[in-house]
Structures are given as structure tokens and as C-alpha cells.
Design a protein around this motif. Sequence first.
Motif, PDB file in Angstrom:
ATOM      1  N   THR A 187       4.765  -1.287 -10.444  1.00 53.35           N
ATOM      2  CA  THR A 187       3.661  -0.456 -10.932  1.00 53.35           C
ATOM      3  C   THR A 187       3.675   0.839 -10.127  1.00 53.35           C
ATOM      4  O   THR A 187       4.325   0.921  -9.084  1.00 53.35           O
ATOM      5  CB  THR A 187       2.284  -1.139 -10.760  1.00 53.35           C
ATOM      6  OG1 THR A 187       2.049  -1.370  -9.365  1.00 53.35           O
ATOM      7  CG2 THR A 187       2.224  -2.448 -11.523  1.00 53.35           C
ATOM      8  N   GLY A 188       2.951   1.831 -10.586  1.00 52.26           N
ATOM      9  CA  GLY A 188       2.916   3.109  -9.902  1.00 52.26           C
ATOM     10  C   GLY A 188       1.642   3.302  -9.098  1.00 52.26           C
ATOM     11  O   GLY A 188       0.694   2.525  -9.203  1.00 52.26           O
ATOM     12  N   ALA A 189       1.630   4.349  -8.294  1.00 56.87           N
ATOM     13  CA  ALA A 189       0.449   4.764  -7.535  1.00 56.87           C
ATOM     14  C   ALA A 189       0.353   6.281  -7.657  1.00 56.87           C
ATOM     15  O   ALA A 189       1.372   6.967  -7.697  1.00 56.87           O
ATOM     16  CB  ALA A 189       0.584   4.353  -6.072  1.00 56.87           C
ATOM     17  N   THR A 190      -0.857   6.787  -7.714  1.00 59.31           N
ATOM     18  CA  THR A 190      -1.039   8.233  -7.833  1.00 59.31           C
ATOM     19  C   THR A 190      -1.462   8.886  -6.527  1.00 59.31           C
ATOM     20  O   THR A 190      -1.452  10.104  -6.440  1.00 59.31           O
ATOM     21  CB  THR A 190      -2.074   8.569  -8.924  1.00 59.31           C
ATOM     22  OG1 THR A 190      -3.315   7.935  -8.590  1.00 59.31           O
ATOM     23  CG2 THR A 190      -1.603   8.102 -10.289  1.00 59.31           C
ATOM     24  N   ALA A 191      -1.828   8.094  -5.530  1.00 55.97           N
ATOM     25  CA  ALA A 191      -2.324   8.686  -4.285  1.00 55.97           C
ATOM     26  C   ALA A 191      -2.159   7.736  -3.100  1.00 55.97           C
ATOM     27  O   ALA A 191      -1.927   6.537  -3.263  1.00 55.97           O
ATOM     28  CB  ALA A 191      -3.797   9.043  -4.440  1.00 55.97           C
ATOM     29  N   TYR A 192      -2.348   8.299  -1.913  1.00 57.85           N
ATOM     30  CA  TYR A 192      -2.310   7.558  -0.655  1.00 57.85           C
ATOM     31  C   TYR A 192      -3.327   6.410  -0.678  1.00 57.85           C
ATOM     32  O   TYR A 192      -4.456   6.572  -1.147  1.00 57.85           O
ATOM     33  CB  TYR A 192      -2.662   8.516   0.497  1.00 57.85           C
ATOM     34  CG  TYR A 192      -2.740   7.847   1.852  1.00 57.85           C
ATOM     35  CD1 TYR A 192      -1.624   7.764   2.656  1.00 57.85           C
ATOM     36  CD2 TYR A 192      -3.937   7.323   2.320  1.00 57.85           C
ATOM     37  CE1 TYR A 192      -1.682   7.167   3.901  1.00 57.85           C
ATOM     38  CE2 TYR A 192      -4.012   6.721   3.570  1.00 57.85           C
ATOM     39  CZ  TYR A 192      -2.876   6.644   4.351  1.00 57.85           C
ATOM     40  OH  TYR A 192      -2.944   6.048   5.573  1.00 57.85           O
ATOM     41  N   GLY A 193      -2.898   5.250  -0.174  1.00 59.83           N
ATOM     42  CA  GLY A 193      -3.798   4.120  -0.011  1.00 59.83           C
ATOM     43  C   GLY A 193      -3.949   3.216  -1.219  1.00 59.83           C
ATOM     44  O   GLY A 193      -4.610   2.181  -1.130  1.00 59.83           O
ATOM     45  N   VAL A 224       0.849  -1.189   0.000  1.00 59.43           N
ATOM     46  CA  VAL A 224       0.000   0.000   0.000  1.00 59.43           C
ATOM     47  C   VAL A 224       0.888   1.243   0.000  1.00 59.43           C
ATOM     48  O   VAL A 224       1.777   1.382   0.839  1.00 59.43           O
ATOM     49  CB  VAL A 224      -0.937   0.017   1.231  1.00 59.43           C
ATOM     50  CG1 VAL A 224      -1.811   1.266   1.226  1.00 59.43           C
ATOM     51  CG2 VAL A 224      -1.804  -1.238   1.255  1.00 59.43           C
ATOM     52  N   ALA A 225       0.624   2.156  -0.951  1.00 56.95           N
ATOM     53  CA  ALA A 225       1.413   3.384  -1.087  1.00 56.95           C
ATOM     54  C   ALA A 225       0.962   4.445  -0.092  1.00 56.95           C
ATOM     55  O   ALA A 225      -0.219   4.566   0.207  1.00 56.95           O
ATOM     56  CB  ALA A 225       1.281   3.920  -2.508  1.00 56.95           C
ATOM     57  N   SER A 226       1.918   5.233   0.389  1.00 60.24           N
ATOM     58  CA  SER A 226       1.596   6.347   1.284  1.00 60.24           C
ATOM     59  C   SER A 226       1.469   7.654   0.513  1.00 60.24           C
ATOM     60  O   SER A 226       1.022   8.658   1.060  1.00 60.24           O
ATOM     61  CB  SER A 226       2.661   6.499   2.373  1.00 60.24           C
ATOM     62  OG  SER A 226       3.873   6.945   1.797  1.00 60.24           O
ATOM     63  N   SER A 227       1.882   7.625  -0.755  1.00 60.30           N
ATOM     64  CA  SER A 227       1.833   8.810  -1.607  1.00 60.30           C
ATOM     65  C   SER A 227       2.086   8.358  -3.046  1.00 60.30           C
ATOM     66  O   SER A 227       2.240   7.167  -3.304  1.00 60.30           O
ATOM     67  CB  SER A 227       2.893   9.826  -1.174  1.00 60.30           C
ATOM     68  OG  SER A 227       4.177   9.236  -1.250  1.00 60.30           O
ATOM     69  N   ALA A 228       2.150   9.318  -3.953  1.00 56.62           N
ATOM     70  CA  ALA A 228       2.411   8.983  -5.355  1.00 56.62           C
ATOM     71  C   ALA A 228       3.786   8.332  -5.504  1.00 56.62           C
ATOM     72  O   ALA A 228       4.766   8.777  -4.900  1.00 56.62           O
ATOM     73  CB  ALA A 228       2.326  10.234  -6.211  1.00 56.62           C
ATOM     74  N   ILE A 229       3.837   7.269  -6.293  1.00 57.01           N
ATOM     75  CA  ILE A 229       5.080   6.553  -6.574  1.00 57.01           C
ATOM     76  C   ILE A 229       5.090   6.231  -8.060  1.00 57.01           C
ATOM     77  O   ILE A 229       4.094   5.740  -8.598  1.00 57.01           O
ATOM     78  CB  ILE A 229       5.189   5.250  -5.747  1.00 57.01           C
ATOM     79  CG1 ILE A 229       5.183   5.560  -4.246  1.00 57.01           C
ATOM     80  CG2 ILE A 229       6.435   4.457  -6.134  1.00 57.01           C
ATOM     81  CD1 ILE A 229       5.124   4.338  -3.342  1.00 57.01           C
ATOM     82  N   VAL A 267       4.355   2.108   1.985  1.00 53.59           N
ATOM     83  CA  VAL A 267       5.624   2.386   1.315  1.00 53.59           C
ATOM     84  C   VAL A 267       5.603   3.774   0.692  1.00 53.59           C
ATOM     85  O   VAL A 267       4.553   4.288   0.329  1.00 53.59           O
ATOM     86  CB  VAL A 267       5.959   1.327   0.244  1.00 53.59           C
ATOM     87  CG1 VAL A 267       6.180  -0.029   0.883  1.00 53.59           C
ATOM     88  CG2 VAL A 267       4.895   1.240  -0.827  1.00 53.59           C
ATOM     89  N   ARG A 268       6.789   4.367   0.572  1.00 53.23           N
ATOM     90  CA  ARG A 268       6.951   5.686  -0.032  1.00 53.23           C
ATOM     91  C   ARG A 268       8.122   5.650  -0.994  1.00 53.23           C
ATOM     92  O   ARG A 268       8.998   4.789  -0.895  1.00 53.23           O
ATOM     93  CB  ARG A 268       7.189   6.748   1.046  1.00 53.23           C
ATOM     94  CG  ARG A 268       8.471   6.501   1.842  1.00 53.23           C
ATOM     95  CD  ARG A 268       8.636   7.503   2.956  1.00 53.23           C
ATOM     96  NE  ARG A 268       9.760   7.121   3.823  1.00 53.23           N
ATOM     97  CZ  ARG A 268      10.512   7.997   4.448  1.00 53.23           C
ATOM     98  NH1 ARG A 268      10.296   9.290   4.337  1.00 53.23           N
ATOM     99  NH2 ARG A 268      11.492   7.581   5.231  1.00 53.23           N
ATOM    100  N   ALA A 269       8.129   6.597  -1.921  1.00 48.43           N
ATOM    101  CA  ALA A 269       9.224   6.687  -2.884  1.00 48.43           C
ATOM    102  C   ALA A 269      10.465   7.262  -2.204  1.00 48.43           C
ATOM    103  O   ALA A 269      10.370   8.103  -1.322  1.00 48.43           O
ATOM    104  CB  ALA A 269       8.817   7.577  -4.049  1.00 48.43           C
ATOM    105  N   ILE A 270      11.619   6.790  -2.644  1.00 48.10           N
ATOM    106  CA  ILE A 270      12.879   7.397  -2.232  1.00 48.10           C
ATOM    107  C   ILE A 270      13.154   8.475  -3.276  1.00 48.10           C
ATOM    108  O   ILE A 270      13.572   8.168  -4.391  1.00 48.10           O
ATOM    109  CB  ILE A 270      14.019   6.355  -2.181  1.00 48.10           C
ATOM    110  CG1 ILE A 270      13.707   5.309  -1.113  1.00 48.10           C
ATOM    111  CG2 ILE A 270      15.352   7.031  -1.933  1.00 48.10           C
ATOM    112  CD1 ILE A 270      14.731   4.189  -1.015  1.00 48.10           C
ATOM    113  N   SER A 271      12.851   9.731  -2.919  1.00 46.75           N
ATOM    114  CA  SER A 271      12.909  10.780  -3.937  1.00 46.75           C
ATOM    115  C   SER A 271      13.610  12.063  -3.494  1.00 46.75           C
ATOM    116  O   SER A 271      13.899  12.911  -4.324  1.00 46.75           O
ATOM    117  CB  SER A 271      11.488  11.128  -4.395  1.00 46.75           C
ATOM    118  OG  SER A 271      10.719  11.565  -3.297  1.00 46.75           O
ATOM    119  N   THR A 272      13.869  12.208  -2.220  1.00 51.41           N
ATOM    120  CA  THR A 272      14.543  13.414  -1.727  1.00 51.41           C
ATOM    121  C   THR A 272      15.677  13.004  -0.796  1.00 51.41           C
ATOM    122  O   THR A 272      15.783  11.841  -0.403  1.00 51.41           O
ATOM    123  CB  THR A 272      13.560  14.317  -0.952  1.00 51.41           C
ATOM    124  OG1 THR A 272      13.030  13.578   0.150  1.00 51.41           O
ATOM    125  CG2 THR A 272      12.413  14.787  -1.838  1.00 51.41           C
TER     126      THR A 272
END
Length: 130
Positions: free
Chosen positions: A108-114, A72-77, A91-96
Amino acid sequence: NPVNSYVADTALTALTANTLAKWDATNSKMVAVSATTDIPSHLYITGTQWADGDTNYGMFVALGAGGVISMVASSAITTGQLVAVAANGKVRAISTAGNYIQIGQAVTGATAYGQSIAINSCVPISVTVS
């Protein structure tokens, strides 16, 4: 992926399907990952309360055991991004820049939380992005 059964946290409501879990050696049971610094060992799939009404058992998949698993994504990935532990077992993206517990790469990607996201998991490793 190999699936294992373990005694789970007393309140199975603390564990949500397709979220990260870790072994609590003090209490000899699996518990939900709650912080970004927690080091997960498994992904929680489902669980049930045993007939004694006191013992809960859960089905878990070991991280890094091979294959793609749903989380389950916590944000866009974005597809292909490396992913790390987020709060509440997501899970969250390693982006910063920052410190992360990396657990795989997004298939695969996710566009939003959950949203559900497919991850090629790895054994959790600590990484620092500068």
C-alpha cells in the motif's frame, strides 16, 4: 508471520510500534534502528516491562519471514515501490541514486511522514542505485 519475544532496550520508549529493530550483540537485546545504514533484523510490535521493574520484553516479527507487515513511512511512498531503512526505524522509498538497505516492497502507499504502510518484507539487502 512468526512473532518472537526478546529482551528489549532498557527504555521501551526508544522502540515505537511498527518500526525497525536490530539485535545488539554486545548487550544481548533488541534496540531501535536509528540510522539509514543500520541493518534491521526485526519489526517491533509491542512490549512490556517485566515485574522486576528492570527487564523489558518486546514482541518482534522477523523481516523476510513471509507475509505482509505494517510499518511506518518516513515520507511519501507509492504502492509497488521498493522500500529501505529510514532514520528512526521507519521506511523510505528507494527512488534516487544512493546506497540503501532494502527491506521489501510497498503493498500500500503512504502520502506523508508517520503513516502506516503495508510492506511485503524481505531479508535486508544492501543495494546501490546509480
